[in-house]
Design a protein around this motif. Structure first.
Motif, PDB file in Angstrom:
ATOM      1  N   TYR A  82       0.737  -1.264   0.043  1.00 52.70           N
ATOM      2  CA  TYR A  82       0.077   0.070  -0.038  1.00 52.70           C
ATOM      3  C   TYR A  82       0.754   1.411   0.006  1.00 52.70           C
TER       4      TYR A  82
ATOM      5  N   SER B 133      -3.835  -0.404  -4.195  1.00 49.27           N
ATOM      6  CA  SER B 133      -4.340   1.177  -4.098  1.00 49.27           C
ATOM      7  C   SER B 133      -5.233   1.439  -3.005  1.00 49.27           C
ATOM      8  N   SER B 134      -5.245   2.567  -2.663  1.00 47.71           N
ATOM      9  CA  SER B 134      -5.957   3.337  -1.555  1.00 47.71           C
ATOM     10  C   SER B 134      -6.617   4.486  -2.193  1.00 47.71           C
ATOM     11  N   LYS B 135      -7.949   4.586  -1.470  1.00 45.09           N
ATOM     12  CA  LYS B 135      -8.786   5.767  -2.308  1.00 45.09           C
ATOM     13  C   LYS B 135      -8.740   6.554  -1.219  1.00 45.09           C
ATOM     14  N   SER B 136      -8.436   7.861  -1.820  1.00 46.86           N
ATOM     15  CA  SER B 136      -8.426   9.194  -1.034  1.00 46.86           C
ATOM     16  C   SER B 136      -9.757   9.878  -1.278  1.00 46.86           C
TER      17      SER B 136
ATOM     18  N   GLN C 243     -14.987   1.412   1.446  1.00 42.83           N
ATOM     19  CA  GLN C 243     -15.120   2.239   0.456  1.00 42.83           C
ATOM     20  C   GLN C 243     -16.535   2.374  -0.124  1.00 42.83           C
TER      21      GLN C 243
ATOM     22  N   ARG D 231      -6.670  -0.579   4.979  1.00 40.39           N
ATOM     23  CA  ARG D 231      -5.781   0.519   3.589  1.00 40.39           C
ATOM     24  C   ARG D 231      -6.558   0.622   2.511  1.00 40.39           C
ATOM     25  N   LYS D 232      -7.525   0.192   2.171  1.00 37.69           N
ATOM     26  CA  LYS D 232      -8.354   0.412   0.974  1.00 37.69           C
ATOM     27  C   LYS D 232      -8.838   1.949   0.855  1.00 37.69           C
TER      28      LYS D 232
ATOM     29  N   LYS E 204      -7.773   5.610   2.338  1.00 40.56           N
ATOM     30  CA  LYS E 204      -6.829   6.412   2.788  1.00 40.56           C
ATOM     31  C   LYS E 204      -7.556   7.782   3.634  1.00 40.56           C
TER      32      LYS E 204
END
Length: 332
Positions: free
Chosen positions: A26, A32-35, A119, A144-145, A147
């Motif tokens: 991560y 990937s992590s989504k912001s 998410q 961690r998916k 952020k």
């Protein structure tokens, strides 16, 4: 239990490598992590529980709910539903989990939701007619998916993460290097009279990064226990039965002992699912004192109605003005 943990020590390096590698994937962007372009605040810990996440989330709710529309998003541990659930008048501890139901019961002016997939949970919350502009993620430090824009990491005074090791022998869910993701580290459940010298020593061992601040908090217990219809001053309690289904009951037990109270303690595992036999046993007791989290599950049993009370708590933060300003500066 301790013996089993000791003999499982050879698994510790394996668990360490797996969790370290996951974080590295991560951190480097391989996974990937989504912001998000609005405030998402995560409250979590490195350990398996007992650091005081629920009262900290409630502190943040009180701090922020009048600033912008706010929602909490939890996994809903041990709930009997699946997928995304938004709390409504039909919600119960079974449908959304005990801690989210506690939030819902206490704060009528926020949205309370649960979803294993954070998410998706955030996406569904943002579709609401009153779209939340702040989302508090409860116990999502290892998720961690997502952020989060701001991470608050909790570590209990009597079990500081730098004194612990990885599961299964220790209690850490991931290596201590994971603390670098935190913006704030709060040492929870401190003694009220903790000295400045001890605070300085602890902070030095936390090894803060340049972007981090450390704070200390303690539990403030109410002067009264509360039922659905009554309240009793703690100082006037007759002998009672204490019932706890939380990760760490020691601070509560120590508080009650310090008040000179007489009680028997029935201790269950965290998020314990009380059985019919347990309720029958409790119904034979004269007076039951429990935690707020346990109360939301036990109070549905009519046989306990006139004898079941909970002791409200709030978290108090040393240098709260600085803490509050730091959090508020993130949401502006």
């Amino acid at each position: 239990m301790k013996f089993i943990r000791v003999i499982l020590f050879p698994i510790v390096p394996i668990y360490y490598v797996v969790t370290w590698l996951r974080n590295k994937l991560y951190d480097t962007g391989v996974k990937s992590s989504k912001s998000y372009d609005f405030p998402v605040i995560c409250v979590g810990n490195l350990s398996t529980g007992g650091t005081g996440k629920t009262p900290m989330v409630e502190y943040l709710i009180r701090l922020l709910k009048d600033k912008k529309p706010l929602a909490t998003l939890s996994r809903g541990y041990k709930r009997k539903s699946e997928g995304f659930v938004l709390a409504d008048e039909k919600a119960t501890a079974d449908s959304i989990g005990d801690e989210p139901f506690q939030f819902f019961s206490k704060f009528s002016d926020i949205a309370v939701a649960v979803d294993d997939d954070r998410q998706n949970g955030i996406e569904q919350l943002r579709k609401l007619e009153t779209k939340p502009e702040i989302i508090l993620l409860d116990d999502a430090y290892q998720h961690r998916k997502v952020k989060a824009g701001f991470n608050i990491l909790l570590t209990a005074y009597d079990n500081l993460y730098y004194r612990d090791i990885i599961l299964p022998t220790g209690n850490l869910r991931e290596p201590r290097a994971g603390t670098k993701r935190a913006n704030i580290i709060v040492v929870t459940k401190c003694k009220k009279d903790i000295s400045e010298a001890e605070k300085t020593e602890i902070v030095s061992k936390l090894k803060l990064k340049n972007h981090q601040k450390a704070f200390f908090s303690y539990i403030d217990y109410s002067e009264k226990v509360i039922s659905s219809t009554n309240s009793i001053e703690v100082s006037k309690l007759p002998k009672f039965t204490l019932v706890t289904g939380i990760a760490n009951a020691k601070p509560l037990v120590d508080f009650l002992i310090s008040k000179g109270l007489k009680f028997d303690h029935l201790e269950f595992n965290d998020h314990y699912n009380f059985k019919a036999s347990d309720i029958k046993n409790l119904a034979s007791k004269t007076l039951i004192i429990t935690t707020e989290k346990d109360y939301v599950r036990l109070s549905v049993n009519g046989s306990l109605k006139d004898k079941l009370y909970y002791l409200p708590i709030q978290v108090k933060i040393d240098k709260s003005e600085v803490f509050d300003t730091t959090v508020k500066s993130f949401i502006t």
